[in-house]
Write a protein that holds these residues in place. Structure first.
Motif, PDB file in Angstrom:
ATOM      1  N   UNK A  39       0.762  -1.351   0.063  1.00 44.14           N
ATOM      2  CA  UNK A  39       0.075   0.073   0.002  1.00 44.14           C
ATOM      3  C   UNK A  39       0.935   1.265   0.101  1.00 44.14           C
ATOM      4  N   UNK A  40       0.753   2.129   1.061  1.00 43.71           N
ATOM      5  CA  UNK A  40       1.397   3.527   0.934  1.00 43.71           C
ATOM      6  C   UNK A  40       2.510   3.541   2.021  1.00 43.71           C
ATOM      7  N   UNK A  41       2.998   2.264   2.648  1.00 44.90           N
ATOM      8  CA  UNK A  41       4.052   2.264   3.477  1.00 44.90           C
ATOM      9  C   UNK A  41       5.450   2.327   3.041  1.00 44.90           C
ATOM     10  N   UNK A  42       5.576   2.679   1.578  1.00 46.77           N
ATOM     11  CA  UNK A  42       6.916   2.798   1.095  1.00 46.77           C
ATOM     12  C   UNK A  42       6.747   3.459  -0.058  1.00 46.77           C
ATOM     13  N   UNK A  43       8.057   4.283  -0.524  1.00 48.22           N
ATOM     14  CA  UNK A  43       8.313   4.992  -1.689  1.00 48.22           C
ATOM     15  C   UNK A  43       8.750   4.072  -2.787  1.00 48.22           C
ATOM     16  N   UNK A  44       8.686   4.215  -4.002  1.00 51.95           N
ATOM     17  CA  UNK A  44       8.974   3.368  -5.132  1.00 51.95           C
ATOM     18  C   UNK A  44       9.926   4.439  -6.105  1.00 51.95           C
ATOM     19  N   UNK A  45      10.978   4.171  -6.412  1.00 48.13           N
ATOM     20  CA  UNK A  45      11.850   4.921  -7.525  1.00 48.13           C
ATOM     21  C   UNK A  45      12.105   3.753  -8.515  1.00 48.13           C
ATOM     22  N   UNK A  46      11.664   4.007  -9.617  1.00 52.36           N
ATOM     23  CA  UNK A  46      12.038   2.909 -10.703  1.00 52.36           C
ATOM     24  C   UNK A  46      12.843   3.612 -12.006  1.00 52.36           C
ATOM     25  N   UNK A  47      14.057   3.393 -12.090  1.00 52.67           N
ATOM     26  CA  UNK A  47      14.792   4.074 -13.267  1.00 52.67           C
ATOM     27  C   UNK A  47      15.419   3.083 -14.067  1.00 52.67           C
ATOM     28  N   UNK A  48      15.649   3.229 -15.449  1.00 57.29           N
ATOM     29  CA  UNK A  48      16.287   2.391 -16.193  1.00 57.29           C
ATOM     30  C   UNK A  48      17.590   1.867 -15.832  1.00 57.29           C
ATOM     31  N   UNK A  49      17.826   0.474 -15.944  1.00 60.66           N
ATOM     32  CA  UNK A  49      19.220  -0.130 -15.684  1.00 60.66           C
ATOM     33  C   UNK A  49      20.110   0.072 -16.869  1.00 60.66           C
ATOM     34  N   UNK A  50      19.612   0.954 -17.859  1.00 57.64           N
ATOM     35  CA  UNK A  50      20.487   0.932 -19.155  1.00 57.64           C
ATOM     36  C   UNK A  50      21.893   1.484 -18.800  1.00 57.64           C
ATOM     37  N   UNK A  51      22.983   1.054 -19.646  1.00 57.96           N
ATOM     38  CA  UNK A  51      24.256   1.678 -19.458  1.00 57.96           C
ATOM     39  C   UNK A  51      24.417   2.312 -20.648  1.00 57.96           C
ATOM     40  N   UNK A  52      24.628   3.630 -20.838  1.00 59.60           N
ATOM     41  CA  UNK A  52      24.748   4.235 -22.095  1.00 59.60           C
ATOM     42  C   UNK A  52      25.851   4.240 -22.609  1.00 59.60           C
ATOM     43  N   UNK A  53      27.004   3.872 -21.782  1.00 59.42           N
ATOM     44  CA  UNK A  53      28.420   3.861 -22.071  1.00 59.42           C
ATOM     45  C   UNK A  53      28.886   2.434 -22.538  1.00 59.42           C
ATOM     46  N   UNK A  54      28.138   1.547 -22.641  1.00 56.98           N
ATOM     47  CA  UNK A  54      28.436   0.148 -22.861  1.00 56.98           C
ATOM     48  C   UNK A  54      27.920  -0.502 -24.037  1.00 56.98           C
ATOM     49  N   UNK A  55      28.946  -0.982 -24.875  1.00 53.98           N
ATOM     50  CA  UNK A  55      28.474  -1.793 -26.224  1.00 53.98           C
ATOM     51  C   UNK A  55      28.301  -3.104 -25.887  1.00 53.98           C
ATOM     52  N   UNK A  56      27.154  -3.636 -26.208  1.00 46.97           N
ATOM     53  CA  UNK A  56      26.693  -4.955 -25.786  1.00 46.97           C
ATOM     54  C   UNK A  56      26.818  -5.971 -27.052  1.00 46.97           C
ATOM     55  N   UNK A  57      27.401  -7.060 -26.536  1.00 47.09           N
ATOM     56  CA  UNK A  57      27.901  -7.987 -27.681  1.00 47.09           C
ATOM     57  C   UNK A  57      27.400  -9.299 -27.423  1.00 47.09           C
ATOM     58  N   UNK A  58      26.579 -10.071 -28.165  1.00 39.82           N
ATOM     59  CA  UNK A  58      26.236 -11.349 -27.904  1.00 39.82           C
ATOM     60  C   UNK A  58      26.621 -12.403 -28.977  1.00 39.82           C
ATOM     61  N   UNK A  59      27.534 -13.142 -28.850  1.00 39.28           N
ATOM     62  CA  UNK A  59      27.878 -13.982 -30.098  1.00 39.28           C
ATOM     63  C   UNK A  59      27.891 -15.507 -29.676  1.00 39.28           C
ATOM     64  N   UNK A  60      28.260 -16.194 -30.590  1.00 33.85           N
ATOM     65  CA  UNK A  60      28.182 -17.799 -30.347  1.00 33.85           C
ATOM     66  C   UNK A  60      29.601 -18.245 -30.712  1.00 33.85           C
ATOM     67  N   UNK A  61      30.243 -19.204 -29.807  1.00 34.82           N
ATOM     68  CA  UNK A  61      31.664 -19.781 -30.141  1.00 34.82           C
ATOM     69  C   UNK A  61      31.431 -20.832 -30.917  1.00 34.82           C
ATOM     70  N   UNK A  62      32.446 -21.074 -31.876  1.00 34.45           N
ATOM     71  CA  UNK A  62      32.752 -21.994 -32.731  1.00 34.45           C
ATOM     72  C   UNK A  62      33.916 -22.917 -32.506  1.00 34.45           C
TER      73      UNK A  62
END
Length: 481
Positions: free
Chosen positions: A214-237
């Motif tokens: 209910x009202x017994x707490x305060x919620x702050x939600x922000x993005x967890x994005x890292x604007x200085x990060x280059x993201x790479x997902x790849x498979x190994x061979x």
């Protein structure tokens, strides 16, 4: 004038800004708006649940209240409106020893004394025949205590928390990496902090378990994005005569300081053994590469933790899950996960170990098996079409096994065809895929994600910069191979 805890008032907010300016002059811009909102909430003795990106400054939410109480205790006549504790104490529940070590190190720059209540330190005080329980209860030695959930439930800590002096000085109960813990004290404001709590039932379940309703707490939600990060997902061979770990070398040759995240200790040793022969003989291999896991002595892990920042010749740290939660080492620029962690939350926590300095360009990398990518595609197809079956000899059993071992949010992230950053924003921030679209931007080689409206809100972007920008090194001669 009667002292109170109304820090949300105009006077309270201005006083808070004044204290921060006086106690932390190096913070020339003061607190960010969301930090000001959060800290004033906690000083007003209200519960708080904050979801914000790794490295965005969540630790300020338990550091600033200590500084505020200490400042008022030193100069009570300057702050006649607010109550204070002469010896303020904050308890921070930390699920890993590495996180506790990171917090204690961070406190040093604010001249705050902290203590990690762990097996090693407990044994040390017992050996010296010093009553640690009394020392903590008196509140004269440390302003912040890091403790894991197991020790918090011990008889010693039940007595500490029931001690009248300790309770009178306890100003905050903070739970760092709240997604790993379920507990809540009584009559003390709680700061629940994490970078990974998805919109909807995951967050609701956490709140229910902590009694935040209910009202017994305060919620702050922000993005967890890292604007200085280059993201790479790849498979190994794996080629004939080659190793599945070979792809790791392509990233390490840049000379950038990197942590390699693995899911098991045997995998850590396998990668360590493989990389050993690729370190040129003129370099000290034991100095160039270290491991961080539960089989290493605490002294060795603590030394590794310190060397990450102090030794420019230490390039590679191979670590298990204990290094993924809340560890703050700004010199690490690359996070390489060999194999995808069990959950999407664990993946984002691991990537949060890099780029802690906003001015740096970091890389978040995952090298996964082709089989995992295929399984993810199957899960997504089965999620969309319950009649879909995997074509194999044991289709039904394969369907059940794939569904049980691969959560849909993880599968959707892995097979995302356009941008995984947008996918994460949907899961952690928006919860509604219809509100996000991917579109080209005027910004050269960037991908921007725009909600369908006349106003462009930049929800996230993935940097696609020239490779040399990521591979530059202050010590180019100190490459792994």
């Amino acid at each position: 004038m009667t002292r109170n805890d109304n820090w949300k008032s105009e006077l309270g907010l201005e006083t808070l800004k004044k204290v921060v300016s006086r106690c932390i002059p190096q913070w020339t811009d003061g607190l960010r708006d969301w930090q000001l909102d959060s800290v004033s909430t906690l000083l007003s003795r209200q519960h708080l649940f904050t979801i914000a990106a790794t490295g965005e400054g969540k630790s300020a939410l338990y550091i600033i209240p200590i500084l505020v109480h200490l400042e008022i205790a030193r100069n009570p006549e300057e702050y006649p409106s607010f109550r204070f504790r002469p010896n303020p104490v904050v308890i921070v529940i930390t699920p890993t020893k590495a996180l506790a070590t990171s917090i204690i190190r961070e406190l040093e720059q604010f001249n705050i004394l902290g203590f990690s209540y762990c097996h090693q330190n407990i044994t040390e005080y017992r050996t010296k025949k010093i009553n640690l329980e009394n020392l903590i209860s008196e509140c004269n030695t440390w302003n912040l205590i890091c403790i894991d959930p197991e020790h918090l439930s011990s008889p010693e800590w039940r007595r500490i928390i029931e001690d009248e002096v300790f309770r009178s000085n306890l100003i905050l109960f903070s739970i760092d990496e709240i997604h790993l813990i379920r507990c809540l004290p009584e009559n003390v404001p709680v700061a629940a902090l994490t970078a990974t709590s998805a919109v909807g039932e995951p967050t609701a379940a956490l709140c229910r378990s902590l009694g935040l309703i209910a009202d017994n707490y305060h919620l702050i939600r922000r993005s967890n994005e890292r604007s200085n990060m280059h993201l790479v997902i790849e498979t190994y061979k794996k080629t004939p005569g080659g190793s599945k770990y070979a792809r790791i070398l392509d990233y390490l040759r840049s000379g950038r300081k990197a942590v390699i995240h693995v899911n098991t200790i045997p995998e850590a040793y396998a990668i360590y053994t493989y990389l050993w022969d690729f370190i040129p003989s003129e370099f000290n291999r034991l100095r160039r590469m270290r491991m961080f896991h539960s089989l290493c002595p605490d002294k060795y892990n603590n030394e590794t933790f310190n060397l990450i920042e102090s030794d420019p010749y230490l390039q590679v740290i191979i670590a298990t899950a204990g290094f993924t939660q809340g560890v703050n080492r700004k010199k690490i620029l690359d996070s390489i996960s060999f194999g995808f962690p069990s959950t999407l939350d664990d993946f984002w926590q691991a990537k949060g170990r890099v780029g802690r300095d906003p001015a740096s360009l970091c890389r978040g990398i995952a090298i996964i098996s082709p089989k995992l990518l295929k399984s993810a595609a199957d899960v997504v197809k089965m999620h969309k079409d319950p009649t879909y079956t995997i074509k194999s000899k044991n289709s039904q059993s394969n369907n059940i096994k794939t569904f049980e071992t691969l959560a849909i949010e993880k599968a959707l992230f892995l097979v995302e065809p356009t941008c995984r950053i947008a996918n994460a924003n949907i899961y952690y921030v928006l919860a509604d895929q219809s509100t996000v679209t991917c579109a080209p931007s005027d910004m050269s080689r960037h991908m921007i994600f725009l909600p369908p409206s006349s106003v462009h809100h930049y929800l996230g972007f993935q940097r696609l910069l020239p490779q040399q920008d990521y591979l530059r090194s202050e010590n180019p001669q100190n490459t792994l191979a």
